[in-house]
Design a protein around this motif. Structure first.
Motif, short mmCIF file in Angstrom:
data_model
loop_
_atom_site.label_atom_id
_atom_site.label_comp_id
_atom_site.label_asym_id
_atom_site.label_seq_id
_atom_site.Cartn_x
_atom_site.Cartn_y
_atom_site.Cartn_z
N UNK A 179 0.82 -1.15 -0.05
CA UNK A 179 -0.06 0.01 -0.02
C UNK A 179 0.96 1.50 -0.10
N UNK A 180 0.44 2.27 -0.12
CA UNK A 180 1.07 3.63 -0.26
C UNK A 180 1.62 4.03 1.26
N UNK A 181 2.84 4.64 0.97
CA UNK A 181 3.70 4.64 2.34
C UNK A 181 3.54 6.36 2.56
N UNK A 182 3.31 6.73 3.77
CA UNK A 182 2.99 7.91 4.47
C UNK A 182 4.42 8.65 4.50
N UNK A 183 4.45 10.03 4.15
CA UNK A 183 5.74 10.79 4.15
C UNK A 183 6.29 10.52 5.71
N UNK A 184 7.62 10.90 5.78
CA UNK A 184 8.24 11.07 7.04
C UNK A 184 7.98 9.70 7.92
N UNK A 185 8.21 8.50 7.37
CA UNK A 185 7.74 7.63 8.51
C UNK A 185 8.63 6.17 8.07
N UNK A 186 8.63 5.25 8.94
CA UNK A 186 9.25 3.94 8.82
C UNK A 186 8.41 2.86 8.51
N UNK A 187 8.60 2.15 7.53
CA UNK A 187 7.76 0.85 7.23
C UNK A 187 8.58 -0.22 7.35
N UNK A 188 7.98 -1.29 7.95
CA UNK A 188 8.77 -2.62 8.01
C UNK A 188 7.79 -3.87 8.12
N UNK A 189 8.13 -4.91 7.60
CA UNK A 189 7.37 -6.41 7.60
C UNK A 189 6.88 -6.67 6.15
N UNK A 190 6.26 -7.78 6.32
CA UNK A 190 5.40 -8.37 5.17
C UNK A 190 3.99 -8.69 5.54
N UNK A 191 2.93 -7.95 5.35
CA UNK A 191 3.28 -6.71 4.27
C UNK A 191 3.78 -5.63 5.20
N UNK A 192 4.46 -4.57 4.71
CA UNK A 192 4.87 -3.48 5.48
C UNK A 192 4.12 -2.75 6.13
N UNK A 193 4.37 -2.49 7.41
CA UNK A 193 3.46 -1.76 8.24
C UNK A 193 4.13 -0.53 8.81
N UNK A 194 3.40 0.56 9.29
CA UNK A 194 4.10 1.72 9.81
C UNK A 194 4.53 1.55 11.25
N UNK A 195 5.74 1.69 11.74
CA UNK A 195 6.26 1.62 12.91
C UNK A 195 6.74 2.83 13.56
N UNK A 196 6.95 3.77 12.85
CA UNK A 196 7.32 5.14 13.30
C UNK A 196 6.81 6.45 12.67
N UNK A 197 6.49 7.31 12.98
CA UNK A 197 5.96 8.63 12.09
C UNK A 197 6.57 9.78 12.32
#
Length: 75
Positions: free
Chosen positions: A49-67
Motif C-alpha cells: 500500500x501507499x507509504x506515508x511521508x516521514x515514516x518508517x515501514x517494516x514487515x510483510x506486508x509493510x506496516x508503519x512503525x514510526x512516523x
C-alpha cells in the motif's frame, strides 16, 4: 493474456518513489504503490500500500512503525 478473450489479465501499474527515500536490501514494492518523501522501508519488507511521508515501514506486508521522522544533514 487470457487465451479465449485475448485480454491482459494482470494489468501494469506505476510505482512512484519520491525524494529522500531509503529502501533496505531485498525490498519488494508492488504495482500501484507510492512511497512518499523522507521515508524508510526496512530490509526484506513487501510494500503493498501507499507509504506515508516521514515514516518508517517494516514487515510483510509493510506496516508503519514510526512516523514524523526528520532528517538533518550535518556538515
Amino acid at each position: 493474456y487470457d487465451k479465449t478473450s485475448q485480454l491482459r489479465i494482470n494489468k501494469a501499474n506505476s510505482v512512484l518513489i519520491k525524494d529522500y527515500v531509503w529502501l533496505g536490501s531485498d525490498v519488494k514494492v508492488l504495482k500501484g504503490t507510492t512511497i512518499n518523501e523522507n521515508s524508510v522501508i526496512g530490509s526484506g519488507s513487501i510494500v503493498t500500500n501507499n507509504v506515508s511521508p516521514n515514516s518508517i515501514y517494516v514487515g510483510s506486508p509493510a506496516k508503519n512503525v514510526n512516523k514524523n521522522i526528520y532528517w538533518n544533514r550535518e556538515r
